[in-house]
Design an enzyme around this catalytic site. Structure first.
Site, PDB file in Angstrom:
ATOM      1  N   ASP A  31       0.813  -1.223   0.000  1.00 49.11           N
ATOM      2  CA  ASP A  31       0.000   0.000   0.000  1.00 49.11           C
ATOM      3  C   ASP A  31       0.845   1.272   0.000  1.00 49.11           C
ATOM      4  O   ASP A  31       0.429   2.316   0.470  1.00 49.11           O
ATOM      5  CB  ASP A  31      -0.967  -0.001   1.185  1.00 49.11           C
ATOM      6  CG  ASP A  31      -0.245  -0.042   2.514  1.00 49.11           C
ATOM      7  OD1 ASP A  31       0.992  -0.209   2.506  1.00 49.11           O
ATOM      8  OD2 ASP A  31      -0.904   0.106   3.555  1.00 49.11           O
ATOM      9  N   HIS A 235      25.044   2.478 -17.290  1.00 51.76           N
ATOM     10  CA  HIS A 235      23.979   2.869 -16.370  1.00 51.76           C
ATOM     11  C   HIS A 235      24.183   2.203 -15.010  1.00 51.76           C
ATOM     12  O   HIS A 235      23.258   1.626 -14.438  1.00 51.76           O
ATOM     13  CB  HIS A 235      22.603   2.520 -16.966  1.00 51.76           C
ATOM     14  CG  HIS A 235      22.219   3.445 -18.082  1.00 51.76           C
ATOM     15  ND1 HIS A 235      21.185   3.213 -18.943  1.00 51.76           N
ATOM     16  CD2 HIS A 235      22.758   4.622 -18.488  1.00 51.76           C
ATOM     17  CE1 HIS A 235      21.095   4.208 -19.819  1.00 51.76           C
ATOM     18  NE2 HIS A 235      22.049   5.066 -19.562  1.00 51.76           N
ATOM     19  N   ASP A 252      27.462  10.972 -12.920  1.00 50.43           N
ATOM     20  CA  ASP A 252      26.474  11.425 -13.897  1.00 50.43           C
ATOM     21  C   ASP A 252      25.194  11.681 -13.104  1.00 50.43           C
ATOM     22  O   ASP A 252      24.515  10.735 -12.686  1.00 50.43           O
ATOM     23  CB  ASP A 252      26.269  10.328 -14.956  1.00 50.43           C
ATOM     24  CG  ASP A 252      25.312  10.737 -16.066  1.00 50.43           C
ATOM     25  OD1 ASP A 252      24.602  11.751 -15.921  1.00 50.43           O
ATOM     26  OD2 ASP A 252      25.272  10.025 -17.094  1.00 50.43           O
ATOM     27  N   ASP A 263      21.486  17.401 -16.752  1.00 50.06           N
ATOM     28  CA  ASP A 263      22.136  16.100 -16.967  1.00 50.06           C
ATOM     29  C   ASP A 263      23.633  16.351 -17.168  1.00 50.06           C
ATOM     30  O   ASP A 263      24.062  16.698 -18.261  1.00 50.06           O
ATOM     31  CB  ASP A 263      21.503  15.450 -18.214  1.00 50.06           C
ATOM     32  CG  ASP A 263      22.050  14.066 -18.508  1.00 50.06           C
ATOM     33  OD1 ASP A 263      22.818  13.536 -17.687  1.00 50.06           O
ATOM     34  OD2 ASP A 263      21.708  13.523 -19.580  1.00 50.06           O
ATOM     35  N   HIS A 342      27.560   4.542 -27.211  1.00 48.11           N
ATOM     36  CA  HIS A 342      26.291   5.280 -27.091  1.00 48.11           C
ATOM     37  C   HIS A 342      26.314   6.518 -27.982  1.00 48.11           C
ATOM     38  O   HIS A 342      27.335   6.842 -28.585  1.00 48.11           O
ATOM     39  CB  HIS A 342      26.027   5.655 -25.624  1.00 48.11           C
ATOM     40  CG  HIS A 342      27.110   6.480 -24.981  1.00 48.11           C
ATOM     41  ND1 HIS A 342      27.301   7.821 -25.263  1.00 48.11           N
ATOM     42  CD2 HIS A 342      28.057   6.157 -24.071  1.00 48.11           C
ATOM     43  CE1 HIS A 342      28.301   8.275 -24.532  1.00 48.11           C
ATOM     44  NE2 HIS A 342      28.798   7.283 -23.813  1.00 48.11           N
ATOM     45  N   HIS A 346      21.482  13.868 -26.451  1.00 48.00           N
ATOM     46  CA  HIS A 346      20.030  13.738 -26.641  1.00 48.00           C
ATOM     47  C   HIS A 346      19.372  15.058 -26.286  1.00 48.00           C
ATOM     48  O   HIS A 346      19.976  15.912 -25.645  1.00 48.00           O
ATOM     49  CB  HIS A 346      19.502  12.610 -25.745  1.00 48.00           C
ATOM     50  CG  HIS A 346      19.990  12.702 -24.326  1.00 48.00           C
ATOM     51  ND1 HIS A 346      19.387  13.486 -23.373  1.00 48.00           N
ATOM     52  CD2 HIS A 346      21.065  12.139 -23.693  1.00 48.00           C
ATOM     53  CE1 HIS A 346      20.047  13.372 -22.229  1.00 48.00           C
ATOM     54  NE2 HIS A 346      21.083  12.580 -22.385  1.00 48.00           N
ATOM     55  N   HIS A 353      15.757  12.327 -21.286  1.00 54.58           N
ATOM     56  CA  HIS A 353      15.846  12.005 -22.718  1.00 54.58           C
ATOM     57  C   HIS A 353      14.561  12.578 -23.305  1.00 54.58           C
ATOM     58  O   HIS A 353      13.521  11.923 -23.315  1.00 54.58           O
ATOM     59  CB  HIS A 353      15.953  10.491 -22.940  1.00 54.58           C
ATOM     60  CG  HIS A 353      17.216   9.921 -22.343  1.00 54.58           C
ATOM     61  ND1 HIS A 353      17.378   8.604 -22.045  1.00 54.58           N
ATOM     62  CD2 HIS A 353      18.382  10.512 -21.996  1.00 54.58           C
ATOM     63  CE1 HIS A 353      18.590   8.402 -21.532  1.00 54.58           C
ATOM     64  NE2 HIS A 353      19.214   9.552 -21.492  1.00 54.58           N
ATOM     65  N   GLU A 379      27.862  14.425 -24.761  1.00 52.07           N
ATOM     66  CA  GLU A 379      28.407  13.494 -23.774  1.00 52.07           C
ATOM     67  C   GLU A 379      29.228  12.348 -24.359  1.00 52.07           C
ATOM     68  O   GLU A 379      28.873  11.185 -24.180  1.00 52.07           O
ATOM     69  CB  GLU A 379      27.277  12.934 -22.911  1.00 52.07           C
ATOM     70  CG  GLU A 379      26.087  12.367 -23.684  1.00 52.07           C
ATOM     71  CD  GLU A 379      25.011  11.814 -22.753  1.00 52.07           C
ATOM     72  OE1 GLU A 379      25.358  10.971 -21.916  1.00 52.07           O
ATOM     73  OE2 GLU A 379      23.854  12.243 -22.862  1.00 52.07           O
ATOM     74  N   TYR A 383      35.270   3.987 -22.747  1.00 51.10           N
ATOM     75  CA  TYR A 383      35.116   2.989 -21.685  1.00 51.10           C
ATOM     76  C   TYR A 383      35.969   1.781 -22.040  1.00 51.10           C
ATOM     77  O   TYR A 383      35.671   1.072 -23.008  1.00 51.10           O
ATOM     78  CB  TYR A 383      33.637   2.593 -21.552  1.00 51.10           C
ATOM     79  CG  TYR A 383      32.721   3.800 -21.551  1.00 51.10           C
ATOM     80  CD1 TYR A 383      32.448   4.495 -20.376  1.00 51.10           C
ATOM     81  CD2 TYR A 383      32.173   4.280 -22.750  1.00 51.10           C
ATOM     82  CE1 TYR A 383      31.635   5.625 -20.392  1.00 51.10           C
ATOM     83  CE2 TYR A 383      31.367   5.404 -22.774  1.00 51.10           C
ATOM     84  CZ  TYR A 383      31.104   6.074 -21.591  1.00 51.10           C
ATOM     85  OH  TYR A 383      30.304   7.198 -21.616  1.00 51.10           O
ATOM     86  N   ARG A 401      33.480   9.855 -19.092  1.00 49.64           N
ATOM     87  CA  ARG A 401      32.463  10.570 -19.871  1.00 49.64           C
ATOM     88  C   ARG A 401      32.442  11.995 -19.352  1.00 49.64           C
ATOM     89  O   ARG A 401      32.620  12.228 -18.150  1.00 49.64           O
ATOM     90  CB  ARG A 401      31.082   9.903 -19.712  1.00 49.64           C
ATOM     91  CG  ARG A 401      29.965  10.643 -20.441  1.00 49.64           C
ATOM     92  CD  ARG A 401      28.667   9.815 -20.595  1.00 49.64           C
ATOM     93  NE  ARG A 401      28.013   9.501 -19.342  1.00 49.64           N
ATOM     94  CZ  ARG A 401      28.000   8.310 -18.782  1.00 49.64           C
ATOM     95  NH1 ARG A 401      28.623   7.287 -19.370  1.00 49.64           N
ATOM     96  NH2 ARG A 401      27.385   8.102 -17.637  1.00 49.64           N
ATOM     97  N   GLU A 403      29.953  15.464 -19.786  1.00 50.09           N
ATOM     98  CA  GLU A 403      28.634  15.802 -20.338  1.00 50.09           C
ATOM     99  C   GLU A 403      28.184  17.193 -19.911  1.00 50.09           C
ATOM    100  O   GLU A 403      28.186  17.527 -18.732  1.00 50.09           O
ATOM    101  CB  GLU A 403      27.602  14.760 -19.849  1.00 50.09           C
ATOM    102  CG  GLU A 403      26.182  15.063 -20.259  1.00 50.09           C
ATOM    103  CD  GLU A 403      25.203  13.940 -19.911  1.00 50.09           C
ATOM    104  OE1 GLU A 403      25.470  13.188 -18.954  1.00 50.09           O
ATOM    105  OE2 GLU A 403      24.176  13.830 -20.609  1.00 50.09           O
TER     106      GLU A 403
HETATM  107  N1  GLY Z   1      22.219  10.207 -17.464  1.00 51.54           N
HETATM  108  C1  GLY Z   1      21.612   9.704 -18.606  1.00 51.54           C
HETATM  109  C2  GLY Z   1      22.262  10.194 -19.814  1.00 51.54           C
HETATM  110  O1  GLY Z   1      23.310  10.802 -19.725  1.00 51.54           O
HETATM  111  O2  GLY Z   1      21.776  10.079 -20.884  1.00 51.54           O
HETATM  112 MN    MN Z   2      23.989  11.902 -18.063  1.00 53.06          MN
HETATM  113 MN    MN Z   3      22.692  12.457 -21.022  1.00 50.49          MN
END
Ligand code: GLY
Ligand code: MN
Ligand code: MN
Length: 441
Positions: A31, A235, A252, A263, A342, A346, A353, A379, A383, A401, A403
């Site tokens: 609940d 992720h 991140d 982000d 990747h 985005h 996203h 970004e 890796y 990374r 970003e």
């Molecule tokens: N943190 C998700 C991305 O960078 O797309």
């Molecule tokens: Mn990110």
């Molecule tokens: Mn991102």
């Protein structure tokens, strides 16, 4: 009327009516519920924050084009589960022309929908609402159009709303800048706080504490706090490993501020000083990030920018001895995918996203050009798996990374997250207690 809704009213025209539902609460277990998250399309048009509401938008109704069905006031329910705006608040505080209790929705359907040519509604999201609308349609058709005039064209409003969401208004940009500022400050604090022996969970707590202390509702996605080789898991969200001297930490994390996401990713040394191999990889990613940020401007396209990141990172992989051969061949064979798997970024907005098509024509070779008002992330990353026998051993287990969040303008772009340091020297200075030289805005 809210500007977003006004634009929508104008876009659908007077022969149409739209039904846009809010989200519902989602059970976490037994609940208890997950923290409520409003449907971003509904929120974009109405700004109404409560679950279980339905907006009905009828441009031909000059007096009351915007009706909002809401949960009614209920002292007992409000004592247990929180305040409600009710029908009075929906009109008084949220700009609805008319409000009715949600229980009335089904019985009002025929009255509201009959006589409109088109119905804007997205099937397949809200099962109960789908059934109500289907039942209304089949019931009216059963009357063989003698006495009823149900809409005969049903249009999914998603593309229209998402195109609107893709082009940010000045008001939205202000909120996104604030979201970006909170996140940038939290990242700086994370850099200043990180020491060997701490746990990833503590860095997560520092960042998310900062978000909440500074007006954000929370995170815009689950924070990724990856020390050492955890940074090579895109992720990674376990965020529970100890941070070791000599390792890098990839953070991140973005804030959720008045509905809008930021982000940011930064990668920095746990000890406050990059090792030589780490610095070699870092500077390659940073150069690519800066080049792709620069390429995020009118006239360029999403696809071109991604191809630029692939070309520059493939060159970088060759420089590090990760790949051998002609750049052109390596790109053709997609050899880079082993270390860069990747996209380079985005759209960003109410969703991390965010809404909006990247390709407007399914057959087109190139994707759509950037336009002023779009916000995108940049970004790139590298890796290198810890068990990659082909990689020089000094680079194994390094994940980097970087970003930023970028607004496209008429004459270039604005980096919304420029205040978050990313030059290796700036980061080292910051982590060692000296002020970063160029924490530019
Ligand atoms: N943190 C998700 C991305 O960078 O797309
Ligand atoms: Mn990110
Ligand atoms: Mn991102």
């Amino acid at each position: 009327m809210r500007k977003q809704l006004k634009n929508f009213v104008e876009a659908i025209g007077t022969d149409a009516i739209a039904i846009i539902p809010a989200a519902h609460e989602v059970t976490r277990s037994y609940d208890t519920e997950f923290k409520f998250h409003q449907d971003p399309d509904f929120y974009y048009l109405t700004g109404f924050p409560e679950p279980d509401a339905i907006a009905v938008i009828a441009p031909s109704n000059k007096k009351n084009p915007y009706t909002l069905f809401v949960r009614p006031r209920d002292p007992l329910m409000e004592t247990w589960y929180g305040r409600r705006e009710g029908v009075e608040g929906a009109v008084k505080n949220h700009g609805a022309d008319k409000a009715l209790p949600i229980e009335k929705f089904e019985s009002e359907l025929a009255k509201m929908l009959d006589g409109h040519e088109k119905l804007y509604y997205r099937f397949g999201v809200d099962n109960k609402l789908d059934q109500q609308i289907l039942q209304y349609l089949s019931g009216q058709r059963f009357k063989r159009l003698k006495t009823a005039y149900p809409p005969h064209t049903i249009i999914d409003p998603t593309i229209l709303i998402h195109e609107m969401r893709l082009h940010k208004t000045d008001g939205e940009v202000k909120l996104m800048q604030k979201s970006a500022d909170i996140a940038a400050e939290a990242h700086v604090l994370a850099m200043q706080s990180t020491k060997p022996g701490m746990n990833e969970s503590q860095i997560e707590a520092i960042i998310e504490h900062y978000f909440r202390m500074n007006g954000a509702a929370g995170v815009s996605y689950n924070s990724i706090i990856g020390g050492g080789a955890n940074a090579t898991i895109l992720h990674y969200v376990e965020n529970n490993a100890p941070l070791k001297d000599g390792d890098l930490l990839l953070v991140d994390a973005g804030a959720h501020y008045k509905g809008y996401a930021s982000d940011i990713t930064r990668t920095f040394p746990v000890s406050g000083k990059f090792t030589k191999p780490q610095r070699e990889v870092y500077d390659i990613v940073l150069d690519v990030e800066i080049a792709c940020l620069e390429a995020t401007k009118k006239g360029n396209t999403v696809k071109q920018r991604h191809e630029l990141s692939i070309e520059l990172l493939t060159e970088g992989m060759k420089q590090l001895g990760l790949l051998k051969g002609k750049t052109k061949d390596l790109i053709k064979k997609k050899a880079f995918m082993k270390y860069y798997m990747h996209g380079v970024g985005h759209y960003l907005g109410l969703d991390v996203h965010d809404a909006g098509r990247y390709f407007t024509d399914p057959k087109a070779k190139n994707s759509r050009p950037f336009e002023a008002g779009m916000v995108l992330t940049v970004e790139p990353g590298l890796y290198i798996p810890p068990d990659d026998k082909n990689a020089p051993s000094k680079y194994r287990g390094i994940g980097i990374r970087i970003e930023d969040d970028v607004l496209v303008t008429e004459d270039g772009n604005v980096n919304l997250t420029a205040s978050c340091p990313k030059q290796a020297e700036e980061i080292e200075e910051l982590m060692n207690g000296r002020q970063a030289k160029s924490g530019k805005k």
